[in-house]
Design an enzyme around this catalytic site. Structure first.
Site, PDB file in Angstrom:
ATOM      1  N   CYS A 191      -0.438  25.744  23.832  1.00 45.57           N
ATOM      2  CA  CYS A 191      -1.050  25.553  22.495  1.00 45.57           C
ATOM      3  C   CYS A 191       0.019  24.876  21.648  1.00 45.57           C
ATOM      4  CB  CYS A 191      -1.390  26.890  21.849  1.00 45.57           C
ATOM      5  SG  CYS A 191      -2.692  27.789  22.657  1.00 45.57           S
ATOM      6  N   ALA A 192       0.289  23.631  21.934  1.00 49.27           N
ATOM      7  CA  ALA A 192       1.557  23.051  21.465  1.00 49.27           C
ATOM      8  C   ALA A 192       1.521  22.473  20.056  1.00 49.27           C
ATOM      9  CB  ALA A 192       2.020  21.972  22.449  1.00 49.27           C
ATOM     10  N   PRO A 206       1.482  21.705  16.143  1.00 53.97           N
ATOM     11  CA  PRO A 206       1.929  20.318  16.023  1.00 53.97           C
ATOM     12  C   PRO A 206       3.230  20.006  16.766  1.00 53.97           C
ATOM     13  CG  PRO A 206       2.495  21.537  14.033  1.00 53.97           C
ATOM     14  CD  PRO A 206       1.759  22.489  14.934  1.00 53.97           C
ATOM     15  N   GLY A 207       3.830  20.992  17.451  1.00 59.76           N
ATOM     16  CA  GLY A 207       4.912  20.619  18.353  1.00 59.76           C
ATOM     17  C   GLY A 207       6.291  21.162  18.022  1.00 59.76           C
ATOM     18  N   LYS A 257       7.606  24.275  18.404  1.00 60.40           N
ATOM     19  CA  LYS A 257       8.203  25.050  19.502  1.00 60.40           C
ATOM     20  C   LYS A 257       8.355  24.178  20.739  1.00 60.40           C
ATOM     21  CE  LYS A 257       6.448  29.341  17.672  1.00 60.40           C
ATOM     22  NZ  LYS A 257       5.465  28.683  16.764  1.00 60.40           N
ATOM     23  N   ASP A 301      -8.086  21.698  26.792  1.00 59.33           N
ATOM     24  CA  ASP A 301      -8.474  23.040  26.367  1.00 59.33           C
ATOM     25  C   ASP A 301      -7.719  24.039  27.241  1.00 59.33           C
ATOM     26  OD1 ASP A 301      -9.679  25.498  25.980  1.00 59.33           O
ATOM     27  OD2 ASP A 301     -11.686  24.656  25.764  1.00 59.33           O
ATOM     28  N   ASP A 336       1.200  30.074  22.106  1.00 53.91           N
ATOM     29  CA  ASP A 336       1.373  30.415  20.691  1.00 53.91           C
ATOM     30  C   ASP A 336      -0.009  30.213  20.081  1.00 53.91           C
ATOM     31  OD1 ASP A 336       2.415  30.779  18.161  1.00 53.91           O
ATOM     32  OD2 ASP A 336       3.239  28.747  17.998  1.00 53.91           O
ATOM     33  N   CYS A 346       1.669  33.934  14.828  1.00 50.66           N
ATOM     34  CA  CYS A 346       2.345  34.047  13.527  1.00 50.66           C
ATOM     35  C   CYS A 346       1.517  34.977  12.647  1.00 50.66           C
ATOM     36  CB  CYS A 346       2.603  32.685  12.881  1.00 50.66           C
ATOM     37  SG  CYS A 346       1.121  31.789  12.478  1.00 50.66           S
TER      38      CYS A 346
END
Ligand SMILES: C[S@@+](CC[C@H](N)C(=O)[O-])C[C@H]1O[C@@H](n2cnc3c(N)ncnc32)[C@H](O)[C@@H]1O
Length: 473
Positions: A288-289, A291-292, A294, A339, A356, A409
């Site tokens: 679940c990257a 906007p990038g 992590k 997905d 995440d 989060c």
């Protein structure tokens, strides 16, 4: 054109044009956009500020005041609503939203800033004359004069129920959080009054800007040479900027070798990268990257070990942001739009996997001042199945002996432990591993084996992380 100033007025007073105050007009426009269009303050404000600067209306101090007025009013909205309610003789929902925005902005200036009372009232009445008209400006004047009769502490003592009678409602009014959010945060935090009060107060503070020096690409020494930069508290890659620090002015940030990233997010990537593995350590996945943030740190850490990173994100435009964040990564990587619950990769192909997951974001309320008012308890029902599905697929994607990091989060127990426990019941060949020793020097991580960070304890967003090892296919 008629000249109203020459016409006799019923009151006998000559007509005076309202004074246009660009700072307050801009703050009002931003609040309207948040209200009417469900816009995010952190997205609405920068273009408005840029336009005002270009027009020559604003200097840096004006921009800082406008930002403070918008963020402060949104954060404290719950408390101000209670105060305004006590000063009017009809239910708040019957007040026109634009009028309520002017009143809230005025209440914030009176109760939440050092702006002198007379200036706060007169600036708000002038704003009301410009944006609402003279008739409604009189109403605004009357209400703000009532509010001005006491300070914040005095008002809170009047409008919040005593803590002893109703602790959650008391805290909700005093610290301006919806009651259900107070209740959820308290369930997760545990403990008595002092802890939850400290957490709610921390949610109302502006977070520091924290940078990450992506390993192999930038160093903290380089970032520490910037004016007003100090070392991070926990992450070896973190540097904090004092108030007013402009990340966009830093070369390493501009060319992507460093980035803006909360230390909590850095710790999630670090703990996953540090988790002990049996066997090879060659293929990492961020499922679940977007906007990038992590992914960029994981990519740099993977590169140090010669591992490759696959960064996957469902939304194509967000996958584009991931590609931008990873550009220049020193090791091999690939970015795809997919997905995560129906992945195109083969089961068991990765050594380390991060999910995440999308969540309510109740751990990042410091950053999104309007989020707490927009979220509803029902949102949890929407996220729950997706969070479980993404974790199940992550466990399918990792090889036996490999490790999955499940992160949110949000500290809401329905999004953290409940998800992990439910999925582990369905996937018996997987076990939680203790994440706490993987974050050496970070105190008060909870009873384990998962970890929960807190704004009032760690100065980070309230990130949650569970590490799970796959023990059999
Ligand atoms: C909390 S954010 C991830 C933040 C990211 N790890 C970072 O540090 O920048 C969750 C992401 O999951 C994405 N997402 C939502 N549903 C998904 C799915 N079914 N598969 C993959 N990604 C999904 C969202 O678009 C969002 O970008």
């Amino acid at each position: 054109m008629s000249d109203q100033s020459r016409r006799p007025r019923p009151s006998g007073k000559p007509y005076r044009r309202p004074k246009k105050d660009p700072v307050r007009i801009l703050a009002f426009e931003a609040l309207r956009a948040v209200d009417e269009r469900d816009a995010y303050a952190n997205l609405v404000l920068p273009p408005l500020l840029r336009k005002a600067r270009e027009k020559g209306d604003f200097d840096g101090r004006d921009a800082a005041l406008a930002t403070e007025l918008v963020y402060g009013t949104l954060r404290r909205q719950g408390t101000y609503d209670a105060v305004i309610s006590a000063c009017i003789d009809r239910p708040l929902r019957e007040v026109d939203p634009p009028v309520l925005d002017v009143l809230s902005l005025g209440a914030h200036q009176l109760l939440g800033t050092r702006i002198p009372t007379h200036a706060a009232v007169s600036a708000s009445v002038e704003l009301a004359r410009v944006v609402l008209g003279d008739g409604r400006a009189k109403f605004v004047n009357a209400v703000l004069r009532k509010i001005a009769q006491d300070d914040l502490e005095g008002w809170v003592a009047k409008v919040a129920p005593p803590y002893e009678d109703d602790p959650e409602e008391h805290l909700a009014v005093v610290h301006s959080h919806p009651r259900w959010v107070v209740s959820a945060l308290w369930d997760s935090l545990g403990g008595g009054r002092a802890g939850i009060e400290a957490l709610l107060a921390a949610d109302n503070e502006r977070p520091e800007v924290t940078l990450v020096a992506r390993p192999g690409r930038a160093t903290t020494e380089e970032l520490l040479r910037e004016e007003a930069a100090v070392a991070g508290r926990w992450s070896p890659y973190a540097v904090r900027l004092a108030e007013g620090g402009e990340p966009g002015a830093i070369e390493a940030v501009r060319d992507g070798r460093a980035g803006v990233q909360d230390e909590g997010s850095q710790l999630v990537a670090i703990a996953l990268a540090n988790a002990p593995l049996d066997g090879p350590d060659e293929k990492w996945l961020d499922g679940c990257a977007g906007p990038g943030g992590k992914a960029a740190l994981l990519g740099a850490l993977a590169a140090e070990r010669g591992a490759m990173l696959l960064a996957s994100e469902k939304q194509p435009h967000r996958a584009g942001l991931v590609a931008k964040a990873l550009a220049g990564n020193p090791g091999p990587y690939q970015v795809i739009a997919a997905d995560g619950t129906q992945p195109p990769w083969r089961a068991g192909s990765f050594d380390r996997v991060l999910v995440d997951v999308p969540c309510t974001g109740l751990g990042a309320l410091r950053r999104r001042p309007e989020a707490r008012w927009r979220r509803r308890p029902e949102d949890l029902e929407g996220f729950g199945p997706l969070q479980r599905g993404l974790l199940r697929t992550a466990l399918d994607s990792v090889r036996v002996g490999g490790v999955v990091g499940y992160a949110t989060c949000s500290p809401h127990l329905a999004e953290t432990r409940a998800v992990v426990q439910d999925v582990l019941k369905q996937v018996p060949d997987a076990e939680l591993i203790d994440a706490r020793p993987l974050l050496p020097g970070v105190p008060e991580l909870g009873e384990g084996p998962d970890v929960q960070l807190w704004p009032h304890v760690h100065g980070t967003d309230a990130m949650y992380l569970a590490l799970i090892r796959k023990t059999a296919p």
